[in-house]
Design a protein around this motif. Structure first.
Motif, short mmCIF file in Angstrom:
data_model
loop_
_atom_site.label_atom_id
_atom_site.label_comp_id
_atom_site.label_asym_id
_atom_site.label_seq_id
_atom_site.Cartn_x
_atom_site.Cartn_y
_atom_site.Cartn_z
N TYR A 1 151.05 64.64 2.03
CA TYR A 1 151.15 64.48 0.58
C TYR A 1 149.95 65.12 -0.13
N MET B 1 153.69 56.02 -1.93
CA MET B 1 153.81 57.23 -2.75
C MET B 1 155.02 57.16 -3.67
N ASP C 1 156.20 54.19 -4.83
CA ASP C 1 155.71 53.14 -5.73
C ASP C 1 156.81 52.53 -6.59
N VAL D 1 152.17 53.36 -11.04
CA VAL D 1 152.04 54.01 -9.72
C VAL D 1 150.60 53.97 -9.19
N ARG E 1 150.10 55.01 -5.43
CA ARG E 1 150.15 56.47 -5.30
C ARG E 1 148.84 57.10 -5.75
N TRP F 1 152.42 64.22 -8.93
CA TRP F 1 153.44 64.00 -7.92
C TRP F 1 154.76 63.68 -8.60
#
Length: 350
Positions: free
Chosen positions: A150, A220, A222, A230, A233, A292
């Motif tokens: 990620y 990630m 979330d 988030v 994340r 993201w």
């Protein structure tokens, strides 16, 4: 749109093509005049991979897990020292995020490592005796590799695992498994309570009903009503994050009760009780903003099912920002959340 922080996303599934455009007007002074604005186009193509079928990874697949829940993201303590000096550039990653083939191969490597690590963590502990135990080194390496996948997609430096922190997070995860509930501040009356477990719980992302790389993917993503910001994340993609600990306990899926369910703790910041170990480091490489889904190609398997898109940047006030979303040129409604945690402004859209 002029003066916007923009990223576009192309989602290609079968014969359909959806083009998402997200635009933020950000950065106002106290007189509500736009200050320095920066243009950044983020184009993300989401593609499907057959790798779960190829490798049959049981860590990624959660069909056997009855319920998975995340706790709220841990709050940074007041006065916590955070390095502020980082390079405003995208790091030289091990693959080119603008190349579909290279991203696909990076994802396949991650899946292969998960498969090699096995479908269970090799936990040596026991809830009945409050033994926190440990997990196999291959299991922990797969967890770190998944998180680094990620981070590399985003353009951030990798993190490493610290054995001392992992040992401490084992005790935090054990409290979850022994009680069938999550808390960043478990009460002393909790089964298998220890001071180390208590402290690690307050410094970690925590989950019940999942472990290993499944938990990394869940943080990630979330999902859940308490995670609109988030926070899990954003701890994971915090540029200064350099060292983590990972704890996995339990032997059975969680059915909402007690006991012995899978528990997970991933330490994301270190306080003084960790023997002077610092989870953060200065001089870390990072792009101008952390988003993201990220620029370039993103495997469909990693796409947030929570439908939460986020962007973080230091020194920018998103609270005065305005978000716009279009899909194939058609404006759509968007719900946005803004704030600061731990030391960076962020905006999240869903």
């Amino acid at each position: 749109m002029e003066g916007c922080h923009v990223w576009r996303t192309r989602v290609k599934l079968a014969s359909s093509l959806l083009v998402f455009q997200f635009c933020f007007i950000i950065g106002f002074d106290n007189k509500y005049k736009p200050i320095t604005v920066y243009a950044a186009v983020l184009q993300t193509t989401v593609f499907s991979s057959s790798s779960p079928n190829v490798f049959g990874s049981e860590q990624v697949g959660t069909a056997a897990v009855l319920r998975v829940e995340l706790g709220e993201a841990p709050e940074a303590p007041i006065g916590m020292k955070i390095p502020q000096v980082i390079h405003r550039r995208r790091r030289a990653t091990s693959f080119d995020a603008t190349s579909r083939n290279e991203v696909a191969l990076a994802f396949l490597r991650s899946q292969a490592q998960i498969f090699t690590a096995g479908s269970a963590p090799g936990w040596t502990g026991d809830v009945s005796t409050c033994d926190a135990g440990t997990t196999t080194s291959a299991w922990r390496a797969a967890v770190v590799s998944r998180l680094n996948l990620y981070r590399e997609l985003i353009g951030l430096d990798n993190v490493t695992e610290h054995a001392t922190l992992s040992a401490r997070t084992q005790q935090g995860a054990l409290i979850i498994s022994a009680n069938g509930v999550m808390s960043h501040f478990p009460p002393p009356a909790s089964a298998c309570y220890t001071e180390i477990g208590y402290n690690s719980s307050g410094q970690s992302n925590i989950a019940i009903g999942s472990y290993g790389t499944s938990s990394i993917d869940a943080y990630m993503d979330d999902p859940g009503p308490s995670n609109a910001a988030v926070g899990h994340r954003r701890w994971f993609i915090f540029p200064q994050l350099a060292v983590i600990g990972n704890g996995d306990t339990g032997t059975v899926p969680w059915d909402g009760g007690c006991c012995g369910a899978f528990g997970n703790n991933v330490m994301v910041f270190c306080e003084a009780d960790n023997g002077g170990i610092d989870c953060f480091a200065s001089g870390r490489s990072a792009p101008d903003f952390q988003a993201w889904p990220s620029p370039g190609y993103v495997p469909f398997e990693l796409f947030p099912t929570s439908r939460r898109w986020s962007v973080s940047k230091a020194g920018v006030d998103f609270t005065l920002g305005v978000a716009f979303v279009t899909i194939n040129g058609v404006a759509r409604n968007v719900t946005s959340t803004t704030g600061r945690r731990p030391s960076r402004s962020f905006a999240c859209m869903g």
